[in-house]
Scaffold this motif. Structure first.
Motif, mmCIF file in Angstrom:
data_model
loop_
_atom_site.group_PDB
_atom_site.id
_atom_site.type_symbol
_atom_site.label_atom_id
_atom_site.label_comp_id
_atom_site.label_asym_id
_atom_site.label_seq_id
_atom_site.Cartn_x
_atom_site.Cartn_y
_atom_site.Cartn_z
ATOM 1 N N LEU A 1 0.812 -1.517 0.289
ATOM 2 C CA LEU A 1 0.420 0.010 -0.217
ATOM 3 C C LEU A 1 0.580 1.377 -0.018
ATOM 4 O O LEU A 1 0.198 2.151 -0.454
ATOM 5 N N ASN A 2 1.709 1.009 0.558
ATOM 6 C CA ASN A 2 2.703 2.775 0.582
ATOM 7 C C ASN A 2 3.319 2.865 -0.458
ATOM 8 O O ASN A 2 4.239 4.294 -0.307
ATOM 9 N N GLN A 3 3.537 2.180 -1.373
ATOM 10 C CA GLN A 3 4.144 2.427 -3.218
ATOM 11 C C GLN A 3 2.656 2.775 -3.750
ATOM 12 O O GLN A 3 3.580 3.104 -4.825
ATOM 13 N N ILE A 4 1.567 2.805 -3.423
ATOM 14 C CA ILE A 4 0.984 3.128 -4.408
ATOM 15 C C ILE A 4 0.055 5.102 -4.160
ATOM 16 O O ILE A 4 0.325 5.261 -2.844
ATOM 17 N N PRO A 5 -0.014 5.952 -4.656
ATOM 18 C CA PRO A 5 0.247 7.540 -4.286
ATOM 19 C C PRO A 5 -0.771 7.730 -3.878
ATOM 20 O O PRO A 5 -2.277 7.006 -3.637
#
Length: 299
Positions: free
Chosen positions: A103-107
């Motif tokens: 999730l932390n990779q998604i804007p």
């Protein structure tokens, strides 16, 4: 977490949340009128963890889907990420950290929904197998006719939560997890299915919805098909989607319109139309079942 007479297994689930290797969490529990030991267990856990960290609320008393959606849309619950928890499972220690790694990779402004495969366990916690390892593509055309994502595995970002809040005021939903899969993929958000299990999904007689695997489960689904239940569920989902159709991507609006048009036709136009609409299920047998459903107006 949503609870209802879950005292038999609740302690193990609460302890597994307490033992997460990602420790920056708060727990909101919506109880739907339990009459067993559930509330006593929650209050004891709350006393150990602190009332600011563990918050107990009263649910609407209208079934599991309404309870989850009511809690998800509660204005007083605010976070960067949200995870749904059943009352009777056991989380692996890396359940939250595994989800957050993706999730932390998604804007932040992109609705993002994580789900995973699960390890099945019996009432005593003994491993009995794994849920399906889907290998097909995921997206709105799949979500219209199949829910591949179990709510007890789902973790989502604030943008997905805001989407759920705004889109869920228009009516009832069949299941909170299916609705989340439909919405996030429908608006062009990000969806990820982790093939590595991170929860132990307990199977027992009181499951609201059990794991969809095995011959028995397949026979149950076929029975529901000929009862018209799947068709009614799809009707309900489409009614919800119609209210927020303007938020769907242009491609997904076209898929939805083709699907709706095909469902209204008589044979053979219905079968051909549904096939050409682009909708699909994850497996060959699932798509055969979809064809049979189209023939008998079961979809």
């Amino acid at each position: 977490m949503c609870t209802y007479n879950g005292g038999r297994f609740l302690t193990e689930q609460l302890e597994s949340i307490q033992q997460q290797d990602y420790s920056d969490w708060d727990l909101y529990i919506s109880d739907d009128g339990s009459t067993d030991s559930t509330l006593e267990i929650i209050k004891a856990f709350q006393a150990r963890s602190g009332k600011e960290r563990v918050v107990l609320l009263s649910g609407p008393g209208r079934g599991f889907a309404r309870n989850f959606m009511s809690l998800t849309c509660d204005q007083d619950v605010n976070a960067d990420f949200y995870a749904w928890s059943d009352q009777d499972d056991i989380w692996a220690a890396d359940k939250l950290s595994a989800a957050l790694a993706w999730l932390n990779q998604i804007p932040k402004n992109t609705p993002a929904l994580y789900s995973s495969r699960t390890t099945l366990v019996d009432e005593s916690g003994n491993h009995t197998g794994l849920t399906s390892r889907y290998s097909g593509s995921f997206g709105f055309s799949n979500a219209l006719v199949e829910n591949v994502a179990a709510g007890n595995t789902m973790v989502f970002n604030r943008a997905a939560r805001e989407l759920l809040k705004s889109a869920s005021q228009h009516g009832n939903v069949v299941a909170h997890d299916w609705w989340a899969y439909l919405l996030v993929t429908g608006v062009g958000g990000s969806f990820y299915y982790d093939t590595t299990p991170h929860i132990f999904y307990r199977q027992h007689a009181m499951n609201s919805i059990g794991a969809a695997i095995g011959l028995k489960s397949a026979l149950v689904r076929i029975h529901k098909l000929f009862q018209g239940r799947l068709s009614r569920w799809i009707d309900q989902n489409i009614a919800g989607l119609d209210a927020i159709e303007h938020r769907l991507t242009e491609t997904n609006r076209e898929v939805l319109q083709r699907f709706k048009s095909a469902r209204a036709r008589n044979l053979p136009g219905r079968v051909i139309g549904i096939w050409r609409s682009g909708i699909y299920r994850q497996t060959f047998m699932g798509n055969v079942g979809l064809l049979v459903a189209a023939i008998f107006k079961g979809v």
